[in-house]
Design an enzyme around this catalytic site. Sequence first.
Site, PDB file in Angstrom:
ATOM      1  N   ASP A  43     -46.108 -72.362 -54.737  1.00  0.00           N
ATOM      2  CA  ASP A  43     -46.032 -72.670 -53.305  1.00  0.00           C
ATOM      3  C   ASP A  43     -46.684 -71.580 -52.459  1.00  0.00           C
ATOM      4  O   ASP A  43     -47.272 -71.866 -51.415  1.00  0.00           O
ATOM      5  CB  ASP A  43     -44.570 -72.846 -52.887  1.00  0.00           C
ATOM      6  CG  ASP A  43     -43.973 -74.142 -53.419  1.00  0.00           C
ATOM      7  OD1 ASP A  43     -44.717 -74.942 -54.019  1.00  0.00           O
ATOM      8  OD2 ASP A  43     -42.759 -74.345 -53.227  1.00  0.00           O
ATOM      9  N   ASN A 110     -43.467 -74.859 -43.588  1.00  0.00           N
ATOM     10  CA  ASN A 110     -42.019 -74.691 -43.699  1.00  0.00           C
ATOM     11  C   ASN A 110     -41.350 -74.347 -42.375  1.00  0.00           C
ATOM     12  O   ASN A 110     -40.551 -75.115 -41.868  1.00  0.00           O
ATOM     13  CB  ASN A 110     -41.694 -73.599 -44.726  1.00  0.00           C
ATOM     14  CG  ASN A 110     -42.015 -74.022 -46.135  1.00  0.00           C
ATOM     15  OD1 ASN A 110     -41.891 -75.187 -46.490  1.00  0.00           O
ATOM     16  ND2 ASN A 110     -42.445 -73.068 -46.946  1.00  0.00           N
ATOM     17  N   ARG A 137     -27.708 -64.654 -28.607  1.00  0.00           N
ATOM     18  CA  ARG A 137     -28.252 -63.486 -29.295  1.00  0.00           C
ATOM     19  C   ARG A 137     -28.037 -63.642 -30.797  1.00  0.00           C
ATOM     20  O   ARG A 137     -27.008 -64.147 -31.242  1.00  0.00           O
ATOM     21  CB  ARG A 137     -27.583 -62.202 -28.800  1.00  0.00           C
ATOM     22  CG  ARG A 137     -27.931 -61.826 -27.369  1.00  0.00           C
ATOM     23  CD  ARG A 137     -27.442 -60.423 -27.042  1.00  0.00           C
ATOM     24  NE  ARG A 137     -25.984 -60.334 -27.065  1.00  0.00           N
ATOM     25  CZ  ARG A 137     -25.308 -59.186 -27.114  1.00  0.00           C
ATOM     26  NH1 ARG A 137     -25.964 -58.033 -27.193  1.00  0.00           N
ATOM     27  NH2 ARG A 137     -23.992 -59.192 -27.105  1.00  0.00           N
ATOM     28  N   ASP A 139     -29.956 -62.144 -34.893  1.00  0.00           N
ATOM     29  CA  ASP A 139     -30.996 -61.328 -35.522  1.00  0.00           C
ATOM     30  C   ASP A 139     -32.344 -62.033 -35.504  1.00  0.00           C
ATOM     31  O   ASP A 139     -33.388 -61.386 -35.565  1.00  0.00           O
ATOM     32  CB  ASP A 139     -30.618 -61.009 -36.970  1.00  0.00           C
ATOM     33  CG  ASP A 139     -29.585 -59.890 -37.070  1.00  0.00           C
ATOM     34  OD1 ASP A 139     -29.272 -59.279 -36.032  1.00  0.00           O
ATOM     35  OD2 ASP A 139     -29.095 -59.637 -38.183  1.00  0.00           O
ATOM     36  N   TYR A 152     -35.998 -70.884 -46.198  1.00  0.00           N
ATOM     37  CA  TYR A 152     -35.359 -69.784 -45.472  1.00  0.00           C
ATOM     38  C   TYR A 152     -34.110 -70.243 -44.724  1.00  0.00           C
ATOM     39  O   TYR A 152     -33.119 -69.515 -44.610  1.00  0.00           O
ATOM     40  CB  TYR A 152     -36.391 -69.189 -44.513  1.00  0.00           C
ATOM     41  CG  TYR A 152     -35.995 -67.889 -43.848  1.00  0.00           C
ATOM     42  CD1 TYR A 152     -34.903 -67.143 -44.276  1.00  0.00           C
ATOM     43  CD2 TYR A 152     -36.741 -67.395 -42.782  1.00  0.00           C
ATOM     44  CE1 TYR A 152     -34.558 -65.956 -43.666  1.00  0.00           C
ATOM     45  CE2 TYR A 152     -36.409 -66.204 -42.164  1.00  0.00           C
ATOM     46  CZ  TYR A 152     -35.313 -65.495 -42.604  1.00  0.00           C
ATOM     47  OH  TYR A 152     -34.978 -64.323 -41.992  1.00  0.00           O
ATOM     48  N   SER A 155     -30.426 -69.716 -45.937  1.00  0.00           N
ATOM     49  CA  SER A 155     -29.701 -68.453 -45.764  1.00  0.00           C
ATOM     50  C   SER A 155     -28.928 -68.403 -44.454  1.00  0.00           C
ATOM     51  O   SER A 155     -28.056 -67.548 -44.279  1.00  0.00           O
ATOM     52  CB  SER A 155     -30.674 -67.272 -45.830  1.00  0.00           C
ATOM     53  OG  SER A 155     -31.545 -67.268 -44.711  1.00  0.00           O
TER      54      SER A 155
END
Length: 243
Positions: A43, A110, A137, A139, A152, A155
């Site tokens: 990928d 993605n 707010r 990360d 991703y 997670s």
Amino acid sequence: MSTFAVFYRPDLGELAEAVKREFNAVDLSCGVGFSHVLILGGDGTLLEAIRRFPCIFDSVVVHLGLGRVNFYRSAEVPMPPREAITRIISNDYKVVDLATLEAGGCTALNEVSFFRREHGRLLSFKILTEEGEIAGRADGVIVSTPHGTSGYVVSTYGPIVDYRADVVVVSFVAPFTLFLRPLVLSSRRVEVEVGEEAVMTCDGREGGVGRRFVVERGKRRLRLAVFGEFNFLNRVMERLRSL
């Protein structure tokens, strides 16, 4: 008549040269017409081809599944190039269309992600969509295609969405408050405004720095050749077990 271009991982150069000799294939480049692009790698190799050669969307992609991660492979098991090309020439395959996202001149298969340029501090943001707006707010912020939710987004405890769904998914990396939950939206445009400079990445590659970003549904879709069935849930479970 089927014509072939090849894009390959550097360590598979010998295999690529053999394919080019036997099937009169050429290295992938824009400005040269071909019906199919063979991806020799995984990928990551496919995403690199998309980043470097936007004309890949004009052809059918044949992903031979020769990498560590092969979610977008054309067959359920790795297939030798000769067998894949023979089946392409015989028209023994079907095409699956996969959505993309466009932001700041880059195209993502993605996700498009946003993070504070200064590490170690929260990203203050406002997200504006056709359904309304939300601020908070975290990360980071991730805007994903349906099939990209198997990557991703996992997670962030976001949903895994069927690749055929006509939606985008917005999720948050380590949100500061619990009310920030992943969003599944029908919007065709998502604006992300941030309090201080943020870095935008497209499928893991840096795509720009700024305070205001616009993510739109891509006008182009990746046309993936599939031999047999594209069993989305089987592929998702395989990926999750490998994490």
